[in-house]
Design a protein around this motif. Structure first.
Motif, PDB file in Angstrom:
ATOM      1  N   VAL A  43      -3.040   0.351  -3.939  1.00 51.77           N
ATOM      2  CA  VAL A  43      -2.968  -0.865  -3.121  1.00 51.77           C
ATOM      3  C   VAL A  43      -2.876  -2.070  -4.047  1.00 51.77           C
ATOM      4  N   LEU A  99      -3.828   7.240  -3.792  1.00 48.84           N
ATOM      5  CA  LEU A  99      -3.360   6.048  -3.102  1.00 48.84           C
ATOM      6  C   LEU A  99      -3.435   4.854  -4.044  1.00 48.84           C
ATOM      7  N   GLN A 130       2.626   8.452  -5.448  1.00 43.15           N
ATOM      8  CA  GLN A 130       2.611   7.106  -4.890  1.00 43.15           C
ATOM      9  C   GLN A 130       2.626   6.106  -6.047  1.00 43.15           C
ATOM     10  N   ALA A 185       5.013   4.216   1.741  1.00 40.47           N
ATOM     11  CA  ALA A 185       4.757   2.944   1.066  1.00 40.47           C
ATOM     12  C   ALA A 185       5.191   1.844   2.013  1.00 40.47           C
ATOM     13  N   THR A 213      -1.778   4.223   5.308  1.00 39.71           N
ATOM     14  CA  THR A 213      -1.102   3.059   4.726  1.00 39.71           C
ATOM     15  C   THR A 213      -1.254   1.848   5.636  1.00 39.71           C
ATOM     16  N   ALA A 224       0.857  -1.187   0.000  1.00 42.24           N
ATOM     17  CA  ALA A 224       0.000   0.000   0.000  1.00 42.24           C
ATOM     18  C   ALA A 224       0.886   1.228   0.000  1.00 42.24           C
ATOM     19  N   ALA A 225       0.480   2.247  -0.731  1.00 38.72           N
ATOM     20  CA  ALA A 225       1.203   3.515  -0.763  1.00 38.72           C
ATOM     21  C   ALA A 225       0.183   4.643  -0.727  1.00 38.72           C
ATOM     22  N   THR A 226       0.246   5.451   0.313  1.00 38.70           N
ATOM     23  CA  THR A 226      -0.671   6.580   0.467  1.00 38.70           C
ATOM     24  C   THR A 226       0.121   7.790   0.946  1.00 38.70           C
ATOM     25  N   ALA A 274      -8.793   2.664   3.219  1.00 33.77           N
ATOM     26  CA  ALA A 274      -7.759   3.704   3.243  1.00 33.77           C
ATOM     27  C   ALA A 274      -8.344   5.062   2.874  1.00 33.77           C
ATOM     28  N   SER A 285       6.820   6.097  -2.274  1.00 36.10           N
ATOM     29  CA  SER A 285       6.080   7.279  -1.852  1.00 36.10           C
ATOM     30  C   SER A 285       7.109   8.372  -1.626  1.00 36.10           C
TER      31      SER A 285
END
Length: 565
Positions: A380, A378, A539, A562, A51, A43-45, A71, A554
Protein backbone atom coordinates in the motif's frame (compact mmCIF):
# COMPACT_ATOMS: atom_id res chain seq x y z
CA UNK A 1 -19.06 4.47 -50.97
CA UNK A 2 -19.18 0.70 -51.54
CA UNK A 3 -15.42 0.43 -50.94
CA UNK A 4 -15.76 2.44 -47.73
CA UNK A 5 -18.53 0.15 -46.51
CA UNK A 6 -16.39 -2.92 -47.22
CA UNK A 7 -13.46 -1.45 -45.31
CA UNK A 8 -15.74 -0.57 -42.40
CA UNK A 9 -17.22 -4.06 -42.38
CA UNK A 10 -13.76 -5.63 -42.40
CA UNK A 11 -12.64 -3.41 -39.50
CA UNK A 12 -15.77 -4.34 -37.56
CA UNK A 13 -15.15 -8.04 -38.19
CA UNK A 14 -11.48 -7.74 -37.14
CA UNK A 15 -12.43 -5.92 -33.94
CA UNK A 16 -14.65 -8.85 -32.94
CA UNK A 17 -11.70 -11.28 -32.89
CA UNK A 18 -9.49 -11.61 -29.79
CA UNK A 19 -6.17 -9.81 -30.00
CA UNK A 20 -3.15 -12.07 -29.58
CA UNK A 21 -0.04 -11.11 -27.62
CA UNK A 22 1.81 -10.45 -30.84
CA UNK A 23 -0.86 -7.94 -31.88
CA UNK A 24 -0.69 -5.85 -28.72
CA UNK A 25 -0.61 -2.11 -29.22
CA UNK A 26 1.89 -1.79 -26.35
CA UNK A 27 3.74 -4.07 -23.99
CA UNK A 28 5.28 -7.52 -23.97
CA UNK A 29 3.23 -10.40 -25.43
CA UNK A 30 3.03 -12.11 -22.03
CA UNK A 31 1.64 -9.05 -20.18
CA UNK A 32 -1.90 -9.61 -18.90
CA UNK A 33 -2.74 -5.91 -18.82
CA UNK A 34 -1.22 -2.45 -18.54
CA UNK A 35 -0.02 -0.96 -15.26
CA UNK A 36 -2.52 0.74 -12.94
CA UNK A 37 -1.61 4.42 -12.51
CA UNK A 38 -2.92 6.80 -9.84
CA UNK A 39 -1.85 9.92 -8.02
CA UNK A 40 -3.20 9.87 -4.46
CA UNK A 41 -2.85 6.29 -3.31
CA UNK A 42 -2.40 2.70 -4.45
CA UNK A 43 -3.06 -0.76 -3.06
CA UNK A 44 -2.18 -4.16 -4.48
CA UNK A 45 -3.33 -7.38 -2.84
CA UNK A 46 -4.19 -10.93 -3.90
CA UNK A 47 -7.95 -10.45 -3.30
CA UNK A 48 -9.89 -7.62 -5.00
CA UNK A 49 -12.24 -6.92 -2.07
CA UNK A 50 -9.20 -6.58 0.17
CA UNK A 51 -7.70 -4.03 -2.22
CA UNK A 52 -10.93 -2.04 -1.94
CA UNK A 53 -10.73 -2.17 1.87
CA UNK A 54 -7.27 -0.63 1.70
CA UNK A 55 -8.44 2.10 -0.69
CA UNK A 56 -11.42 2.89 1.52
CA UNK A 57 -9.07 3.47 4.45
CA UNK A 58 -6.84 5.73 2.35
CA UNK A 59 -9.82 7.71 1.09
CA UNK A 60 -11.13 8.19 4.63
CA UNK A 61 -7.87 9.80 5.73
CA UNK A 62 -5.84 6.82 6.87
CA UNK A 63 -2.22 6.36 5.88
CA UNK A 64 -0.50 3.43 4.19
CA UNK A 65 0.12 1.57 7.46
CA UNK A 66 -3.51 1.96 8.51
CA UNK A 67 -4.63 0.62 5.13
CA UNK A 68 -2.19 -2.30 5.25
CA UNK A 69 -3.45 -3.39 8.68
CA UNK A 70 -7.08 -3.19 7.59
CA UNK A 71 -6.26 -5.08 4.39
CA UNK A 72 -4.39 -7.83 6.21
CA UNK A 73 -7.25 -8.30 8.67
CA UNK A 74 -9.68 -8.66 5.77
CA UNK A 75 -7.31 -10.94 3.90
CA UNK A 76 -7.11 -13.35 6.84
CA UNK A 77 -10.85 -13.74 6.50
CA UNK A 78 -11.03 -13.83 2.70
CA UNK A 79 -7.89 -15.84 1.92
CA UNK A 80 -7.51 -18.25 4.85
CA UNK A 81 -5.68 -20.64 2.53
CA UNK A 82 -2.59 -18.47 2.91
CA UNK A 83 -2.79 -16.31 6.02
CA UNK A 84 -4.68 -15.29 9.12
CA UNK A 85 -4.24 -14.21 12.72
CA UNK A 86 -2.91 -17.66 13.55
CA UNK A 87 0.23 -16.90 11.52
CA UNK A 88 3.26 -14.61 11.41
CA UNK A 89 3.96 -11.27 9.74
CA UNK A 90 6.92 -9.31 8.36
CA UNK A 91 6.91 -5.77 6.98
CA UNK A 92 9.14 -3.10 5.49
CA UNK A 93 7.85 0.46 5.86
CA UNK A 94 9.07 3.55 4.01
CA UNK A 95 8.29 6.47 6.30
CA UNK A 96 7.96 9.69 4.28
CA UNK A 97 8.56 11.94 7.28
CA UNK A 98 11.92 10.46 8.29
CA UNK A 99 12.80 9.39 4.73
CA UNK A 100 13.91 6.00 6.04
CA UNK A 101 13.06 2.30 5.88
CA UNK A 102 11.96 0.32 8.92
CA UNK A 103 11.74 -3.46 9.24
CA UNK A 104 9.38 -5.42 11.48
CA UNK A 105 9.86 -9.07 12.41
CA UNK A 106 6.55 -10.24 13.88
CA UNK A 107 7.33 -13.95 13.90
CA UNK A 108 6.52 -16.15 16.86
CA UNK A 109 8.67 -18.51 18.88
CA UNK A 110 8.58 -22.21 19.65
CA UNK A 111 6.94 -23.52 22.85
CA UNK A 112 9.27 -23.21 25.82
CA UNK A 113 8.15 -26.51 27.30
CA UNK A 114 9.14 -28.48 24.18
CA UNK A 115 12.73 -29.62 23.54
CA UNK A 116 14.79 -31.13 20.76
CA UNK A 117 15.46 -34.09 23.01
CA UNK A 118 11.72 -34.78 23.30
CA UNK A 119 11.47 -35.15 19.51
CA UNK A 120 14.50 -37.43 19.42
CA UNK A 121 13.22 -39.54 22.34
CA UNK A 122 9.92 -40.02 20.52
CA UNK A 123 11.71 -41.20 17.39
CA UNK A 124 10.99 -38.21 15.15
CA UNK A 125 13.34 -37.60 12.23
CA UNK A 126 11.58 -34.37 11.29
CA UNK A 127 8.83 -32.23 12.77
CA UNK A 128 5.39 -33.18 11.40
CA UNK A 129 3.78 -30.89 8.84
CA UNK A 130 0.38 -30.82 10.56
CA UNK A 131 -1.13 -31.27 13.98
CA UNK A 132 -0.05 -29.69 17.28
CA UNK A 133 3.72 -30.20 17.16
CA UNK A 134 4.66 -27.65 14.44
CA UNK A 135 2.62 -24.88 16.11
CA UNK A 136 4.56 -21.78 17.14
CA UNK A 137 3.26 -18.54 18.69
CA UNK A 138 1.23 -16.55 16.12
CA UNK A 139 2.86 -13.13 15.69
CA UNK A 140 0.44 -11.39 13.32
CA UNK A 141 -1.75 -9.53 15.82
CA UNK A 142 1.20 -8.17 17.77
CA UNK A 143 2.69 -7.10 14.44
CA UNK A 144 -0.42 -5.04 13.65
CA UNK A 145 -0.19 -3.21 16.94
CA UNK A 146 3.56 -2.58 16.60
CA UNK A 147 2.99 -1.09 13.15
CA UNK A 148 0.05 0.93 14.41
CA UNK A 149 1.80 2.26 17.49
CA UNK A 150 4.73 3.53 15.44
CA UNK A 151 3.06 4.73 12.25
CA UNK A 152 -0.73 4.40 12.45
CA UNK A 153 -3.16 7.31 12.55
CA UNK A 154 -6.70 5.86 12.68
CA UNK A 155 -8.15 3.92 15.65
CA UNK A 156 -7.57 0.19 15.44
CA UNK A 157 -11.28 -0.38 15.97
CA UNK A 158 -11.97 1.40 12.67
CA UNK A 159 -9.25 -0.55 10.87
CA UNK A 160 -10.63 -3.92 11.95
CA UNK A 161 -14.25 -2.98 11.30
CA UNK A 162 -14.31 -3.90 7.56
CA UNK A 163 -13.04 -7.42 8.30
CA UNK A 164 -15.54 -7.80 11.14
CA UNK A 165 -18.45 -6.67 8.93
CA UNK A 166 -17.42 -8.96 6.06
CA UNK A 167 -17.04 -11.87 8.49
CA UNK A 168 -20.59 -11.39 9.78
CA UNK A 169 -22.32 -10.48 6.50
CA UNK A 170 -20.34 -12.78 4.20
CA UNK A 171 -18.55 -12.37 0.88
CA UNK A 172 -18.23 -14.44 -2.33
CA UNK A 173 -15.15 -16.67 -2.42
CA UNK A 174 -12.87 -16.12 -5.42
CA UNK A 175 -11.63 -18.77 -7.85
CA UNK A 176 -8.04 -19.52 -6.82
CA UNK A 177 -8.86 -19.28 -3.13
CA UNK A 178 -11.72 -21.75 -3.59
CA UNK A 179 -9.34 -24.11 -5.40
CA UNK A 180 -6.75 -24.13 -2.62
CA UNK A 181 -9.43 -24.31 0.07
CA UNK A 182 -10.81 -27.44 -1.54
CA UNK A 183 -7.35 -29.02 -1.49
CA UNK A 184 -6.93 -28.32 2.24
CA UNK A 185 -10.22 -29.75 3.49
CA UNK A 186 -9.38 -33.49 3.08
CA UNK A 187 -6.07 -32.96 4.86
CA UNK A 188 -7.28 -30.88 7.80
CA UNK A 189 -10.75 -32.28 8.45
CA UNK A 190 -9.23 -34.88 10.78
CA UNK A 191 -8.54 -32.17 13.37
CA UNK A 192 -11.22 -31.02 15.85
CA UNK A 193 -12.78 -27.66 15.10
CA UNK A 194 -11.70 -27.39 11.46
CA UNK A 195 -14.76 -28.87 9.77
CA UNK A 196 -17.13 -26.91 12.01
CA UNK A 197 -15.42 -23.58 11.36
CA UNK A 198 -13.95 -23.85 7.84
CA UNK A 199 -16.37 -25.88 5.74
CA UNK A 200 -19.98 -25.71 4.57
CA UNK A 201 -21.54 -29.08 5.31
CA UNK A 202 -18.09 -30.66 5.24
CA UNK A 203 -17.05 -29.11 1.94
CA UNK A 204 -14.91 -26.12 1.00
CA UNK A 205 -16.90 -23.12 -0.27
CA UNK A 206 -17.18 -23.06 -4.04
CA UNK A 207 -16.24 -20.18 -6.32
CA UNK A 208 -18.85 -17.47 -5.85
CA UNK A 209 -20.36 -19.07 -2.74
CA UNK A 210 -20.95 -16.76 0.23
CA UNK A 211 -18.66 -17.42 3.17
CA UNK A 212 -19.19 -16.13 6.71
CA UNK A 213 -16.97 -16.55 9.76
CA UNK A 214 -18.79 -15.34 12.90
CA UNK A 215 -16.12 -16.80 15.17
CA UNK A 216 -13.42 -14.68 13.55
CA UNK A 217 -15.72 -11.65 13.70
CA UNK A 218 -16.04 -12.10 17.45
CA UNK A 219 -12.29 -12.59 17.90
CA UNK A 220 -11.47 -9.48 15.87
CA UNK A 221 -14.07 -7.51 17.84
CA UNK A 222 -12.32 -8.51 21.07
CA UNK A 223 -8.98 -7.39 19.64
CA UNK A 224 -10.52 -4.11 18.43
CA UNK A 225 -11.86 -3.42 21.91
CA UNK A 226 -9.07 -4.81 24.08
CA UNK A 227 -5.92 -4.39 21.99
CA UNK A 228 -3.21 -6.97 21.42
CA UNK A 229 -3.51 -8.23 25.01
CA UNK A 230 -7.02 -9.45 24.22
CA UNK A 231 -5.34 -11.99 21.96
CA UNK A 232 -2.17 -12.89 23.88
CA UNK A 233 -3.69 -13.03 27.38
CA UNK A 234 -7.09 -13.82 28.84
CA UNK A 235 -9.83 -16.05 27.40
CA UNK A 236 -8.57 -16.10 23.80
CA UNK A 237 -5.06 -17.14 24.83
CA UNK A 238 -6.46 -19.77 27.20
CA UNK A 239 -8.67 -21.20 24.45
CA UNK A 240 -5.69 -21.40 22.09
CA UNK A 241 -3.39 -23.07 24.61
CA UNK A 242 -6.02 -25.48 25.93
CA UNK A 243 -6.91 -26.60 22.40
CA UNK A 244 -3.31 -27.24 21.34
CA UNK A 245 -2.46 -29.10 24.54
CA UNK A 246 -5.62 -31.21 24.30
CA UNK A 247 -4.31 -32.43 20.92
CA UNK A 248 -0.90 -33.33 22.40
CA UNK A 249 0.92 -30.07 21.72
CA UNK A 250 2.95 -27.79 23.97
CA UNK A 251 1.97 -24.17 23.21
CA UNK A 252 1.04 -22.51 26.51
CA UNK A 253 -0.60 -19.36 27.82
CA UNK A 254 2.85 -18.31 29.04
CA UNK A 255 4.26 -18.66 25.52
CA UNK A 256 1.54 -16.39 24.17
CA UNK A 257 1.86 -13.82 26.95
CA UNK A 258 5.64 -13.59 26.48
CA UNK A 259 5.48 -12.87 22.74
CA UNK A 260 6.87 -9.60 21.36
CA UNK A 261 7.70 -8.49 17.84
CA UNK A 262 11.06 -6.96 16.97
CA UNK A 263 11.99 -3.90 14.91
CA UNK A 264 15.01 -4.82 12.79
CA UNK A 265 17.33 -3.05 10.37
CA UNK A 266 16.62 -4.08 6.78
CA UNK A 267 19.65 -5.41 4.89
CA UNK A 268 20.54 -4.45 1.34
CA UNK A 269 22.81 -4.75 -1.64
CA UNK A 270 23.46 -2.47 -4.58
CA UNK A 271 22.40 -3.92 -7.92
CA UNK A 272 23.42 -1.84 -10.92
CA UNK A 273 22.75 1.46 -9.17
CA UNK A 274 19.61 0.36 -7.31
CA UNK A 275 19.48 -0.63 -3.64
CA UNK A 276 17.46 -3.79 -3.02
CA UNK A 277 16.24 -4.28 0.57
CA UNK A 278 15.24 -7.41 2.45
CA UNK A 279 14.84 -8.39 6.10
CA UNK A 280 17.63 -10.32 7.87
CA UNK A 281 17.31 -13.87 9.24
CA UNK A 282 15.31 -15.62 10.56
CA UNK A 283 13.92 -14.85 7.07
CA UNK A 284 15.45 -16.04 3.80
CA UNK A 285 15.62 -12.53 2.32
CA UNK A 286 19.41 -12.55 2.30
CA UNK A 287 19.30 -15.33 -0.33
CA UNK A 288 17.81 -12.91 -2.86
CA UNK A 289 20.57 -10.39 -2.18
CA UNK A 290 23.27 -13.06 -2.50
CA UNK A 291 21.84 -14.18 -5.83
CA UNK A 292 21.77 -10.61 -7.12
CA UNK A 293 25.40 -10.08 -6.07
CA UNK A 294 26.43 -13.13 -8.10
CA UNK A 295 24.29 -12.23 -11.13
CA UNK A 296 25.73 -8.72 -11.22
CA UNK A 297 28.86 -10.36 -12.62
CA UNK A 298 27.01 -11.36 -15.79
CA UNK A 299 25.69 -9.25 -18.67
CA UNK A 300 22.09 -10.40 -18.44
CA UNK A 301 20.82 -7.67 -20.73
CA UNK A 302 23.10 -8.81 -23.54
CA UNK A 303 22.15 -12.46 -23.01
CA UNK A 304 18.45 -11.59 -23.22
CA UNK A 305 15.43 -12.63 -21.20
CA UNK A 306 14.71 -16.33 -21.44
CA UNK A 307 18.00 -17.22 -23.09
CA UNK A 308 19.82 -20.39 -22.01
CA UNK A 309 22.56 -18.22 -20.48
CA UNK A 310 20.08 -16.17 -18.45
CA UNK A 311 18.35 -19.22 -17.00
CA UNK A 312 21.57 -21.19 -16.41
CA UNK A 313 23.28 -18.30 -14.59
CA UNK A 314 20.17 -17.68 -12.51
CA UNK A 315 19.86 -21.33 -11.51
CA UNK A 316 23.50 -21.72 -10.54
CA UNK A 317 23.42 -18.49 -8.50
CA UNK A 318 20.35 -19.81 -6.72
CA UNK A 319 22.07 -23.09 -5.84
CA UNK A 320 25.02 -21.23 -4.34
CA UNK A 321 22.87 -18.84 -2.31
CA UNK A 322 20.71 -21.68 -1.01
CA UNK A 323 23.86 -23.51 0.08
CA UNK A 324 24.41 -20.66 2.53
CA UNK A 325 20.71 -20.52 3.34
CA UNK A 326 20.92 -24.13 4.52
CA UNK A 327 24.04 -23.52 6.56
CA UNK A 328 23.51 -20.14 8.22
CA UNK A 329 19.92 -18.82 8.19
CA UNK A 330 18.26 -19.11 11.59
CA UNK A 331 17.09 -17.02 14.54
CA UNK A 332 19.96 -14.53 15.15
CA UNK A 333 19.27 -14.68 18.89
CA UNK A 334 20.60 -18.25 18.82
CA UNK A 335 23.49 -18.01 16.34
CA UNK A 336 26.17 -15.68 15.02
CA UNK A 337 25.25 -15.23 11.34
CA UNK A 338 28.08 -13.80 9.16
CA UNK A 339 25.86 -11.37 7.25
CA UNK A 340 28.67 -8.98 6.30
CA UNK A 341 30.58 -11.79 4.62
CA UNK A 342 27.53 -13.32 2.97
CA UNK A 343 26.55 -9.97 1.45
CA UNK A 344 30.01 -8.77 0.43
CA UNK A 345 30.83 -8.25 -3.23
CA UNK A 346 34.16 -10.06 -2.77
CA UNK A 347 32.35 -13.15 -1.54
CA UNK A 348 30.00 -12.93 -4.54
CA UNK A 349 32.99 -12.88 -6.88
CA UNK A 350 34.36 -16.03 -5.29
CA UNK A 351 30.97 -17.67 -5.62
CA UNK A 352 30.75 -16.57 -9.25
CA UNK A 353 34.05 -18.31 -9.96
CA UNK A 354 32.49 -21.62 -8.90
CA UNK A 355 29.93 -21.48 -11.70
CA UNK A 356 30.67 -23.19 -15.02
CA UNK A 357 28.92 -21.77 -18.06
CA UNK A 358 28.64 -25.16 -19.74
CA UNK A 359 27.69 -27.50 -16.90
CA UNK A 360 24.94 -27.50 -14.25
CA UNK A 361 26.36 -28.12 -10.78
CA UNK A 362 25.28 -31.28 -8.97
CA UNK A 363 26.49 -30.77 -5.43
CA UNK A 364 25.16 -27.70 -3.64
CA UNK A 365 23.14 -28.34 -0.46
CA UNK A 366 19.53 -27.22 -0.65
CA UNK A 367 17.24 -28.40 2.14
CA UNK A 368 14.00 -29.72 0.72
CA UNK A 369 12.13 -29.14 3.98
CA UNK A 370 12.34 -25.40 3.41
CA UNK A 371 10.46 -25.40 0.12
CA UNK A 372 6.70 -25.38 0.66
CA UNK A 373 4.38 -22.69 1.90
CA UNK A 374 1.32 -20.59 1.18
CA UNK A 375 1.35 -16.90 1.88
CA UNK A 376 -0.23 -13.56 1.06
CA UNK A 377 1.63 -10.43 0.06
CA UNK A 378 0.20 -6.92 -0.07
CA UNK A 379 1.54 -3.43 -0.58
CA UNK A 380 0.00 0.00 0.00
CA UNK A 381 1.14 3.57 -0.70
CA UNK A 382 -0.46 6.88 0.33
CA UNK A 383 -0.52 10.46 -0.83
CA UNK A 384 2.19 11.55 1.62
CA UNK A 385 4.64 9.07 0.12
CA UNK A 386 4.48 6.36 2.80
CA UNK A 387 4.80 2.82 1.42
CA UNK A 388 4.28 -0.55 3.11
CA UNK A 389 5.57 -3.94 1.96
CA UNK A 390 3.82 -6.59 4.06
CA UNK A 391 3.78 -10.37 3.97
CA UNK A 392 1.83 -12.77 6.16
CA UNK A 393 1.41 -16.53 6.27
CA UNK A 394 0.12 -19.64 8.01
CA UNK A 395 2.80 -21.66 6.18
CA UNK A 396 1.47 -24.89 4.60
CA UNK A 397 -1.86 -23.97 3.08
CA UNK A 398 -4.30 -23.22 5.85
CA UNK A 399 -1.79 -24.06 8.56
CA UNK A 400 -1.50 -26.83 11.13
CA UNK A 401 -5.18 -27.76 11.30
CA UNK A 402 -5.28 -26.67 14.95
CA UNK A 403 -8.52 -24.66 14.99
CA UNK A 404 -9.37 -23.43 18.51
CA UNK A 405 -13.12 -23.63 19.20
CA UNK A 406 -15.23 -20.64 18.16
CA UNK A 407 -12.23 -18.36 17.43
CA UNK A 408 -12.47 -18.58 13.63
CA UNK A 409 -8.82 -19.06 12.70
CA UNK A 410 -6.22 -21.80 12.27
CA UNK A 411 -2.82 -21.84 13.94
CA UNK A 412 0.31 -21.86 11.78
CA UNK A 413 2.65 -24.82 11.33
CA UNK A 414 5.82 -22.76 10.85
CA UNK A 415 7.64 -24.85 13.46
CA UNK A 416 7.93 -27.62 10.88
CA UNK A 417 10.90 -25.71 9.48
CA UNK A 418 13.10 -26.44 12.48
CA UNK A 419 15.74 -29.14 11.94
CA UNK A 420 16.13 -32.02 14.37
CA UNK A 421 19.87 -32.36 13.77
CA UNK A 422 21.54 -31.12 17.01
CA UNK A 423 24.39 -29.64 14.94
CA UNK A 424 22.21 -27.67 12.52
CA UNK A 425 22.02 -23.87 12.93
CA UNK A 426 18.23 -24.02 12.57
CA UNK A 427 17.81 -26.88 15.07
CA UNK A 428 14.78 -26.83 17.34
CA UNK A 429 15.29 -24.96 20.61
CA UNK A 430 12.72 -23.72 23.14
CA UNK A 431 11.64 -20.11 22.64
CA UNK A 432 13.31 -19.87 19.23
CA UNK A 433 11.95 -18.36 16.00
CA UNK A 434 12.03 -20.87 13.12
CA UNK A 435 13.57 -20.23 9.73
CA UNK A 436 11.03 -18.24 7.72
CA UNK A 437 10.32 -18.37 4.00
CA UNK A 438 8.17 -15.21 3.90
CA UNK A 439 9.97 -12.03 2.84
CA UNK A 440 8.79 -8.52 1.95
CA UNK A 441 11.04 -6.50 -0.36
CA UNK A 442 11.75 -2.89 -1.31
CA UNK A 443 13.93 -1.04 -3.82
CA UNK A 444 15.30 2.46 -3.43
CA UNK A 445 17.20 4.55 -5.94
CA UNK A 446 19.45 7.47 -4.98
CA UNK A 447 18.08 7.21 -1.45
CA UNK A 448 14.47 7.63 -2.56
CA UNK A 449 11.67 5.03 -2.56
CA UNK A 450 11.15 3.33 -5.89
CA UNK A 451 9.36 -0.01 -5.61
CA UNK A 452 7.59 -1.91 -2.83
CA UNK A 453 7.07 -5.50 -3.92
CA UNK A 454 6.78 -9.11 -2.91
CA UNK A 455 6.06 -12.56 -4.23
CA UNK A 456 4.46 -15.45 -2.39
CA UNK A 457 5.43 -19.11 -2.45
CA UNK A 458 7.94 -20.76 -0.11
CA UNK A 459 11.39 -21.18 -1.69
CA UNK A 460 10.07 -19.42 -4.79
CA UNK A 461 10.16 -16.13 -2.91
CA UNK A 462 13.86 -15.20 -3.12
CA UNK A 463 13.99 -16.69 -6.61
CA UNK A 464 10.97 -14.59 -7.54
CA UNK A 465 12.42 -11.43 -6.00
CA UNK A 466 15.54 -11.81 -8.11
CA UNK A 467 13.50 -12.36 -11.26
CA UNK A 468 11.42 -9.24 -10.60
CA UNK A 469 14.55 -7.14 -10.03
CA UNK A 470 16.34 -8.42 -13.13
CA UNK A 471 13.20 -8.13 -15.24
CA UNK A 472 12.92 -4.48 -14.28
CA UNK A 473 16.58 -3.46 -14.35
CA UNK A 474 18.28 -5.78 -16.84
CA UNK A 475 15.45 -6.52 -19.23
CA UNK A 476 13.66 -3.15 -19.14
CA UNK A 477 10.19 -4.45 -18.33
CA UNK A 478 7.54 -2.30 -16.74
CA UNK A 479 6.02 -3.15 -13.36
CA UNK A 480 3.22 -5.33 -14.76
CA UNK A 481 5.39 -7.09 -17.33
CA UNK A 482 8.00 -7.89 -14.69
CA UNK A 483 5.40 -9.91 -12.78
CA UNK A 484 3.69 -11.49 -15.78
CA UNK A 485 6.89 -12.74 -17.44
CA UNK A 486 7.28 -16.54 -17.39
CA UNK A 487 9.14 -17.70 -14.31
CA UNK A 488 11.98 -19.98 -13.33
CA UNK A 489 11.82 -22.19 -10.25
CA UNK A 490 14.63 -24.45 -9.08
CA UNK A 491 13.92 -27.04 -6.43
CA UNK A 492 16.59 -28.92 -4.54
CA UNK A 493 16.52 -32.52 -3.44
CA UNK A 494 18.25 -33.16 -0.16
CA UNK A 495 17.51 -33.64 3.52
CA UNK A 496 16.30 -31.03 6.03
CA UNK A 497 19.80 -30.83 7.50
CA UNK A 498 21.38 -29.70 4.27
CA UNK A 499 23.41 -32.69 3.12
CA UNK A 500 24.96 -32.53 -0.32
CA UNK A 501 22.72 -33.03 -3.34
CA UNK A 502 23.69 -35.69 -5.84
CA UNK A 503 21.51 -34.79 -8.81
CA UNK A 504 21.45 -30.99 -8.98
CA UNK A 505 17.74 -30.78 -8.20
CA UNK A 506 15.08 -30.02 -10.78
CA UNK A 507 14.58 -26.88 -12.84
CA UNK A 508 10.95 -25.98 -13.53
CA UNK A 509 10.15 -23.55 -16.33
CA UNK A 510 6.76 -21.92 -16.63
CA UNK A 511 5.08 -22.04 -20.03
CA UNK A 512 6.37 -19.29 -22.29
CA UNK A 513 10.03 -20.27 -22.69
CA UNK A 514 11.21 -21.55 -26.09
CA UNK A 515 11.92 -25.25 -26.45
CA UNK A 516 15.30 -24.40 -27.95
CA UNK A 517 16.14 -22.88 -24.58
CA UNK A 518 14.91 -25.97 -22.74
CA UNK A 519 17.03 -28.19 -24.98
CA UNK A 520 20.14 -26.02 -24.44
CA UNK A 521 19.64 -26.23 -20.67
CA UNK A 522 19.28 -30.01 -20.83
CA UNK A 523 22.52 -30.14 -22.79
CA UNK A 524 24.18 -28.40 -19.83
CA UNK A 525 22.89 -31.12 -17.52
CA UNK A 526 19.80 -29.42 -16.05
CA UNK A 527 16.87 -31.69 -15.28
CA UNK A 528 14.12 -29.54 -16.77
CA UNK A 529 10.46 -30.11 -16.01
CA UNK A 530 7.11 -28.41 -15.71
CA UNK A 531 5.00 -27.91 -12.62
CA UNK A 532 1.55 -26.59 -11.84
CA UNK A 533 1.43 -23.57 -9.57
CA UNK A 534 4.77 -23.18 -7.71
CA UNK A 535 5.63 -19.86 -9.34
CA UNK A 536 4.25 -17.53 -6.70
CA UNK A 537 1.96 -14.51 -6.74
CA UNK A 538 3.23 -10.97 -7.16
CA UNK A 539 2.08 -7.52 -6.08
CA UNK A 540 4.03 -4.26 -6.50
CA UNK A 541 3.80 -0.48 -6.32
CA UNK A 542 6.28 1.86 -8.03
CA UNK A 543 6.60 5.53 -7.14
CA UNK A 544 7.79 7.92 -9.84
CA UNK A 545 10.50 9.97 -8.10
CA UNK A 546 9.77 13.09 -10.15
CA UNK A 547 5.96 13.29 -10.15
CA UNK A 548 5.11 11.14 -7.14
CA UNK A 549 2.66 9.22 -9.32
CA UNK A 550 2.11 5.59 -8.34
CA UNK A 551 2.12 2.57 -10.66
CA UNK A 552 0.53 -0.64 -9.44
CA UNK A 553 0.71 -4.27 -10.57
CA UNK A 554 -0.92 -7.55 -9.59
CA UNK A 555 -0.52 -10.71 -11.60
CA UNK A 556 -2.97 -13.20 -13.07
CA UNK A 557 -1.58 -16.23 -11.20
CA UNK A 558 -3.72 -15.17 -8.23
CA UNK A 559 -7.13 -13.56 -7.73
CA UNK A 560 -5.55 -10.19 -6.96
CA UNK A 561 -6.02 -6.59 -7.96
CA UNK A 562 -3.98 -3.41 -8.01
CA UNK A 563 -6.09 -0.26 -7.78
CA UNK A 564 -5.57 3.39 -6.95
CA UNK A 565 -7.35 6.72 -6.84
Amino acid sequence: MRTLLLISACCLMMSSFPVSGGDRVTGQPFATRSEVIARHGMAATSQPLVTQVALDVLKSGGNAVDAAIAANAAQGLMEPVGNGIGGDLFAIVWDAESQALYGLNASGRSPRDLSLQWFLDQGYESIPSYGPLPVSVPGCVDGWFELHQRFGSMPMSELLDPAIRYAREGFPVTELIAYYWDRSVPRLSQYPGFTEQFTIDGQAPRKGEIWRNPGLANTLAKIAGGGRDAFYTGPVAKTIADHVQAQGGFLSEADLAAHRSEWVEPVSTDYRGHTVWELPPNTQGVAALQMLNILEGYDLAAAGFGSPEHIHWFTEAKKLAFEDRARYYTDPDFADIPLDRLLSKDYAKRQLARIRDDVAAKAYPDPASLQSGDTIYLTVADEAGNMVSLIQSNYRGMGSGMTPPDLGFILQNRGELFALDPQHANRFEPGKRPFHTIIPAFITKDGKPWISFGLMGGAMQPQGHVQIVTNLIDFGMNLQEAGDAPRIYHEGSSSPTGETMTDGGRLYLESGFDYSTVRALMDRGHRVGTARGPYGGYQAILRDPESGVYYGASESRKDGQAAGY
